[in-house]
Design a protein around this motif. Structure first.
Motif, PDB file in Angstrom:
ATOM      1  N   LEU A  76      -2.269 -10.330 -10.696  1.00 36.31           N
ATOM      2  CA  LEU A  76      -1.069  -9.707 -11.261  1.00 36.31           C
ATOM      3  C   LEU A  76      -0.807  -8.386 -10.569  1.00 36.31           C
ATOM      4  N   ILE A  77       0.457  -8.016 -10.576  1.00 35.17           N
ATOM      5  CA  ILE A  77       0.885  -6.763  -9.956  1.00 35.17           C
ATOM      6  C   ILE A  77       1.559  -5.923 -11.029  1.00 35.17           C
ATOM      7  N   ILE A  78       1.176  -4.657 -11.076  1.00 42.04           N
ATOM      8  CA  ILE A  78       1.776  -3.713 -12.014  1.00 42.04           C
ATOM      9  C   ILE A  78       2.442  -2.607 -11.218  1.00 42.04           C
ATOM     10  N   LYS A  79       3.680  -2.306 -11.565  1.00 43.93           N
ATOM     11  CA  LYS A  79       4.377  -1.179 -10.948  1.00 43.93           C
ATOM     12  C   LYS A  79       4.002   0.078 -11.717  1.00 43.93           C
ATOM     13  N   GLY A  80       3.589   1.095 -10.977  1.00 48.45           N
ATOM     14  CA  GLY A  80       3.161   2.332 -11.633  1.00 48.45           C
ATOM     15  C   GLY A  80       1.792   2.162 -12.259  1.00 48.45           C
ATOM     16  N   GLU A  81       1.566   2.862 -13.329  1.00 48.11           N
ATOM     17  CA  GLU A  81       0.264   2.832 -13.984  1.00 48.11           C
ATOM     18  C   GLU A  81       0.185   1.688 -14.995  1.00 48.11           C
ATOM     19  N   PRO A  82      -1.003   1.104 -15.142  1.00 42.62           N
ATOM     20  CA  PRO A  82      -1.148   0.061 -16.158  1.00 42.62           C
ATOM     21  C   PRO A  82      -1.023   0.648 -17.555  1.00 42.62           C
ATOM     22  N   VAL A  83      -0.417  -0.122 -18.440  1.00 44.63           N
ATOM     23  CA  VAL A  83      -0.369   0.230 -19.855  1.00 44.63           C
ATOM     24  C   VAL A  83      -1.419  -0.647 -20.534  1.00 44.63           C
ATOM     25  N   ARG A  98       0.797  -1.233   0.000  1.00 44.95           N
ATOM     26  CA  ARG A  98       0.000   0.000   0.000  1.00 44.95           C
ATOM     27  C   ARG A  98       0.826   1.278   0.000  1.00 44.95           C
ATOM     28  N   GLU A  99       2.055   1.251   0.484  1.00 47.48           N
ATOM     29  CA  GLU A  99       2.871   2.470   0.485  1.00 47.48           C
ATOM     30  C   GLU A  99       3.893   2.486  -0.649  1.00 47.48           C
ATOM     31  N   GLN A 100       3.752   1.535  -1.569  1.00 48.66           N
ATOM     32  CA  GLN A 100       4.628   1.489  -2.731  1.00 48.66           C
ATOM     33  C   GLN A 100       3.786   1.746  -3.981  1.00 48.66           C
ATOM     34  N   ASP A 101       4.453   2.002  -5.084  1.00 46.86           N
ATOM     35  CA  ASP A 101       3.754   2.317  -6.331  1.00 46.86           C
ATOM     36  C   ASP A 101       3.450   1.035  -7.121  1.00 46.86           C
ATOM     37  N   TYR A 102       2.762   0.103  -6.448  1.00 51.32           N
ATOM     38  CA  TYR A 102       2.343  -1.148  -7.081  1.00 51.32           C
ATOM     39  C   TYR A 102       0.835  -1.264  -6.968  1.00 51.32           C
ATOM     40  N   HIS A 103       0.225  -1.871  -7.962  1.00 55.20           N
ATOM     41  CA  HIS A 103      -1.219  -2.061  -7.984  1.00 55.20           C
ATOM     42  C   HIS A 103      -1.517  -3.534  -8.195  1.00 55.20           C
ATOM     43  N   VAL A 104      -2.435  -4.064  -7.398  1.00 48.29           N
ATOM     44  CA  VAL A 104      -2.795  -5.476  -7.427  1.00 48.29           C
ATOM     45  C   VAL A 104      -4.119  -5.625  -8.170  1.00 48.29           C
TER      46      VAL A 104
END
Length: 194
Positions: free
Chosen positions: A86-93, A59-65
């Motif tokens: 899946l986990i994406i760092k930053g914004e999804p492309v 939650r305090e990192q720039d990752y999205h689940v």
């Protein structure tokens, strides 16, 4: 003599037309449309546990689940898949013109079943490795405590580790987080006949 009939091949447009009206999801495998089977209660519980544990840990990192309703496009192999988590760092492309299909996962989790285990370990891992951002692959057994992990080194090699320790910890190197096995397998009952 047995005559094999090759599967009929479909365009990507036909695949999306089916996906938009079907009551079930399908994968696209270079022209072949393959309906996905339903998951067991253990499979579902592990996915829910992963989403909760990973969301809290990151939650305090720039990752999205993201969960298994988000489609992944693998252009090199012309594959559309639905990873369990899946986990994406930053914004999804996103794939051009779509908001439901991503291109850039860093970490992928698959919960193994009897019908998908070989494909998850084989072809899917080959396809996933063609994604430039992809750094870790985690396979979770739903029938016993057993976790397999592949981590990409800075040199581009893949390191394999596995654990069946109830008190073990899954360490995601690329996301700098740890998830105890107990959290992954919370409320999972292995005595079910599935």
């Amino acid at each position: 003599m047995v005559v094999q009939i090759p599967p009929s091949l479909h365009s990507i447009e036909e695949y999306f037309a089916l996906e938009e009206t079907a009551d079930y999801r399908s994968e696209y495998r270079d022209g072949e449309i393959v309906p996905m089977t339903g998951g067991s209660i253990n499979h579902n519980q592990i996915v829910v546990n992963l989403i909760i544990a990973l969301t809290l840990a990151l939650r305090e990192q720039d990752y999205h689940v993201y969960a298994n309703d988000l489609r992944l496009w693998i252009p090199r192999f012309r594959q559309y898949t639905y990873p369990d988590v899946l986990i994406i760092k930053g914004e999804p492309v996103f794939e051009s013109g779509r908001t439901d299909t991503v291109l850039n996962p860093n970490i992928i989790f698959e919960v193994l079943s009897k019908s998908t285990s070989s494909r998850d370990r084989g072809d899917k891992f080959t396809y996933y490795r063609s994604i430039p951002q992809f750094q870790e692959y985690v396979l979770i057994d739903q029938y016993q405590i057993h976790i397999e992990q592949f981590s990409k080194t800075p040199e581009g090699n893949w390191l394999f580790s596995e654990s069946d320790a109830e008190d073990g910890v899954l360490t995601l190197v690329s996301a700098n987080c740890q998830i105890p096995h107990r959290q992954i397998y919370e409320r999972v009952k292995f005595d079910r006949n599935e």
